[in-house]
Design an enzyme around this catalytic site. Structure first.
Site, PDB file in Angstrom:
ATOM      1  CG  HIS A 185     -51.987   9.546  -4.454  1.00 59.95           C
ATOM      2  ND1 HIS A 185     -50.621   9.437  -4.642  1.00 59.95           N
ATOM      3  CD2 HIS A 185     -52.381   8.204  -3.779  1.00 59.95           C
ATOM      4  CE1 HIS A 185     -50.082   8.465  -3.898  1.00 59.95           C
ATOM      5  NE2 HIS A 185     -51.007   7.866  -3.459  1.00 59.95           N
ATOM      6  CD  GLU A 186     -55.574   7.149  -2.344  1.00 59.43           C
ATOM      7  OE1 GLU A 186     -55.437   6.175  -2.757  1.00 59.43           O
ATOM      8  OE2 GLU A 186     -54.724   7.671  -1.578  1.00 59.43           O
TER       9      GLU A 186
END
Length: 272
Positions: A185-186
């Site tokens: 996600h990051e």
């Protein structure tokens, strides 16, 4: 964090918005309208420099064993396998600093000191820092991770990278968030993707044509959730850029792949 546990927060970029910056991003981030499907792209390799920030030499103190880092790298590469990106572990190191491990937060003096000391590589190098987020403001905020944006590298190169909670790696102790999807996600933010719920139900949302508008981030894995009236389809809870639990997340859309490749070429000199 005192009291009931808040909904876990996978973070986003840490820039300070201004009228000029917002105008730039809107002009630079026109909605993607490609009909790209899952095809095998020409690939490009991103070097990864991993910094294990720990309080002591125990797992509880942040000392992640090398095999967990390798498993996380395998997860990242599986999750990005359709994008044309490959991530290769170029280096990793252990840095013992109890304060950084326990209390690091975005835009702090501690973060600046840590990153200015340890960040490696050029614009195309991904630096990952694992910390605890266990005390003080970090604990109160409930952070699981955060990232910088690709367009900020030119002005604040030392800050570039991704910070994640050590217990979210595959096999970690963060219940519901220990399959390694926080890193996925990051890194999505690091390559230029917004949350699927960016802008809520209002256009242009996340500037990608094929993610269904979503009013707020998902909790758990709420199949059949629909938070925006008048849209076709349900909320994109299985998307890596939502807030769902790890087991719920399964992929990116074709439009997100086009966007990340465009952003990487423009801001990180990544060629495909």
């Amino acid at each position: 964090m005192s009291g009931p546990r808040r909904r876990p927060r996978r973070g986003c970029g840490t820039e300070t918005a201004s009228a000029e910056r917002v105008a730039l991003l809107e002009a630079d981030s026109a909605p993607v309208t490609s009909n790209t499907t899952k095809t095998k792209y020409f690939s490009s390799t991103i070097p990864v420099h991993w910094h294990v920030i720990r309080a002591n030499e125990t797992y509880q103190g942040g000392s992640i064993p090398e095999n967990m880092i390798q498993e996380q790298m395998q997860t990242i590469n599986r999750d990005y396998r359709w994008t044309g990106l490959r991530f290769s572990l170029a280096s990793f190191e252990y840095v013992q600093d109890e304060n950084w491990f326990l209390s690091l937060v975005p835009d702090s003096g501690s973060e600046q000191s840590m990153k200015q000391t340890y960040r490696k590589g050029d614009v195309n190098a991904l630096n990952i820092y694992t910390v605890g987020f266990l005390d003080g403001a970090a604990r109160w905020l409930g952070i699981y991770g955060y990232s910088t944006w690709p367009w900020d590298y030119a002005s604040v190169s030392w800050n570039d990278g991704v910070v994640i909670k050590w217990s979210t790696l595959p096999g970690g102790t963060e219940e519901g968030f220990n399959l390694g999807k926080t890193a996925t996600h990051e890194i999505g933010h690091w390559v230029g993707l917004y949350h699927t719920f960016e802008g809520g139900c209002e256009s242009p949302g996340d500037y990608v044509f094929d993610t269904t508008p979503e009013d707020t981030g998902a909790e758990g894995c709420p199949v059949g959730r629909k938070t925006c009236n008048g849209t076709i389809g349900y909320d994109p809870i299985h998307n890596y850029m939502d807030y769902s639990t790890d087991e719920c997340m399964t992929g990116f859309t074709a439009g997100q792949i086009v966007r990340m490749r465009t952003q990487l070429f423009k801001y990180r000199n990544v060629l495909f």
